[in-house]
Design a protein around this motif. Structure first.
Motif, PDB file in Angstrom:
ATOM      1  N   GLY A   1      -5.838  12.362  -1.087  1.00 61.04           N
ATOM      2  CA  GLY A   1      -5.021  11.352  -1.740  1.00 61.04           C
ATOM      3  C   GLY A   1      -5.051  10.067  -0.933  1.00 61.04           C
ATOM      4  N   HIS A   2      -5.066   8.923  -1.605  1.00 61.55           N
ATOM      5  CA  HIS A   2      -5.233   7.647  -0.916  1.00 61.55           C
ATOM      6  C   HIS A   2      -4.129   7.396   0.098  1.00 61.55           C
ATOM      7  N   LEU A   3      -2.898   7.734  -0.257  1.00 57.22           N
ATOM      8  CA  LEU A   3      -1.799   7.523   0.683  1.00 57.22           C
ATOM      9  C   LEU A   3      -1.929   8.439   1.894  1.00 57.22           C
ATOM     10  N   ASN A   4      -2.324   9.680   1.669  1.00 54.49           N
ATOM     11  CA  ASN A   4      -2.548  10.590   2.795  1.00 54.49           C
ATOM     12  C   ASN A   4      -3.622  10.057   3.733  1.00 54.49           C
ATOM     13  N   GLN A   5      -4.695   9.545   3.145  1.00 46.44           N
ATOM     14  CA  GLN A   5      -5.785   9.013   3.956  1.00 46.44           C
ATOM     15  C   GLN A   5      -5.354   7.762   4.725  1.00 46.44           C
ATOM     16  N   LEU A   6      -4.532   6.938   4.100  1.00 50.07           N
ATOM     17  CA  LEU A   6      -4.024   5.750   4.781  1.00 50.07           C
ATOM     18  C   LEU A   6      -3.164   6.136   5.979  1.00 50.07           C
TER      19      LEU A   6
ATOM     20  N   SER B   1       0.789  -1.223   0.000  1.00 48.22           N
ATOM     21  CA  SER B   1       0.000   0.000   0.000  1.00 48.22           C
ATOM     22  C   SER B   1       0.822   1.274   0.000  1.00 48.22           C
ATOM     23  N   GLY B   2       1.965   1.257   0.691  1.00 47.41           N
ATOM     24  CA  GLY B   2       2.736   2.486   0.835  1.00 47.41           C
ATOM     25  C   GLY B   2       3.378   2.984  -0.437  1.00 47.41           C
ATOM     26  N   ARG B   3       3.590   2.077  -1.401  1.00 44.70           N
ATOM     27  CA  ARG B   3       4.256   2.475  -2.648  1.00 44.70           C
ATOM     28  C   ARG B   3       3.381   2.288  -3.880  1.00 44.70           C
TER      29      ARG B   3
ATOM     30  N   GLU C   1      -6.000   8.297  -7.208  1.00 49.00           N
ATOM     31  CA  GLU C   1      -5.080   8.016  -6.101  1.00 49.00           C
ATOM     32  C   GLU C   1      -4.617   9.299  -5.411  1.00 49.00           C
ATOM     33  N   LEU C   2      -4.479  10.359  -6.170  1.00 50.54           N
ATOM     34  CA  LEU C   2      -3.915  11.601  -5.624  1.00 50.54           C
ATOM     35  C   LEU C   2      -4.967  12.523  -5.019  1.00 50.54           C
ATOM     36  N   GLY C   3      -6.248  12.171  -5.139  1.00 45.50           N
ATOM     37  CA  GLY C   3      -7.270  12.948  -4.457  1.00 45.50           C
ATOM     38  C   GLY C   3      -8.127  13.836  -5.328  1.00 45.50           C
TER      39      GLY C   3
ATOM     40  N   GLU D   1       4.519   8.563  10.985  1.00 49.25           N
ATOM     41  CA  GLU D   1       5.330   8.388   9.779  1.00 49.25           C
ATOM     42  C   GLU D   1       6.757   7.980  10.134  1.00 49.25           C
ATOM     43  N   VAL D   2       7.282   8.536  11.202  1.00 47.68           N
ATOM     44  CA  VAL D   2       8.638   8.191  11.638  1.00 47.68           C
ATOM     45  C   VAL D   2       8.712   6.715  12.029  1.00 47.68           C
TER      46      VAL D   2
END
Length: 287
Positions: free
Chosen positions: A134-139, A75-77, A115-117, A150-151
């Motif tokens: 964006g899907h990654l932001n939401q995840l 999912s992250g990439r 994907e980007l919103g 995130e760290v």
């Protein structure tokens, strides 16, 4: 004669289909439809973890590593690989011409916009949407809500099962046909997992998964899934790039990815089973 006004996705798919002779397109279409059916009939798509995540007492100490491992594996990439697939369309130009590469990029761009919103619509001639969606932001927002920063995700050491999936995809990052195939297999196999992931998250956290990341990947009121559109788009990209000589190798690649995904699900199910057994032993101890 006035041509009918067609939506962008339909026009892109038609343009892609027109790049190949009819006979070759039909052979590739038959092959990919059979392959897609094989994907959806694979044990990964009916894995016992799917039901377990929907019905069991999911706990946060299992769910958090599941998120981190899944983000590492896939999912992250995913957005990165979608953008990479657009770049890889350049490989089509020497073989099929500039229009073929443009048509594939056009279709992939629709997926990337999702994907980007971005959202369909028009506001005084401008695109609609916001990067926040964006899907990654939401995840990552969901992950922050359950206690994964995130760290922490960046420092996470993935399981061997997760790393195995990630390595296969990364291996073919720059190969147009192979990366498109991997994306198509993932898009076609992950639908059964979206509901259970949302359900498991709600069980463990009490979170409202009808909003945010998990709402993106579950069916709307009409039963429509955005992943269904993306899945078929991906198979269009594969069909355009296939030659008959590629069929065997592409079939083997799909089987290999499914095998690694199945082993990943087995690993996560094993962790869930171990946690349940430990809880039963604890509950059986005298007060």
């Amino acid at each position: 004669m006035t041509q009918p006004l067609l939506d962008a996705r339909t026009q892109a798919r038609q343009a892609i289909r027109q790049m190949l002779p009819t006979e070759l397109w039909e052979q590739n279409e038959a092959f990919t439809k059979a392959l897609c059916a094989q994907v959806q009939g694979h044990r990964f798509c009916t894995h016992p973890l799917i039901e377990a995540m929907s019905t069991r007492d999911i706990r946060l100490d299992w769910l958090k590593p599941f998120y981190s491992d899944t983000v590492h594996a896939i999912s992250g990439r995913f957005t990165d690989y979608l953008v990479q697939a657009m770049l890889n369309c350049a490989a089509l130009q020497p073989l099929l011409g500039v229009e073929a590469a443009s048509a594939s990029r056009f279709l992939l761009q629709i997926n990337a916009l999702d994907e980007l919103g971005f959202v369909p619509g028009d506001l005084d001639g401008h695109f609609c949407g916001t990067p926040e969606n964006g899907h990654l932001n939401q995840l990552f927002k969901v992950m922050a809500d359950i206690g994964i920063s995130e760290v922490e995700q960046a420092a996470y050491v993935a399981s061997p099962a997760s790393e195995s999936v990630a390595q296969l995809i990364e291996q073919y990052r720059h190969d147009h046909l192979y990366l498109a195939t991997l994306l198509a297999v993932m898009e076609s196999s992950l639908n059964p997992w979206t509901e259970c992931w949302a359900r498991g998250t709600a069980i463990a956290t009490g979170m409202d998964t009808s909003q945010g990341y998990h709402a993106i990947h579950t069916a709307d009121h009409d039963g429509h899934l955005i992943d269904d559109d993306h899945s078929e788009d991906s198979w269009y990209i594969v069909r355009q790039a296939l030659t008959l000589a590629d069929h065997a190798a592409i079939g083997q690649l799909a089987v290999e990815l499914l095998a690694r995904l199945e082993r990943y699900a087995d690993y996560q199910f094993g962790l869930l089973e171990a946690q349940a057994q430990k809880a039963r032993r604890t509950d059986a101890l005298p007060a």
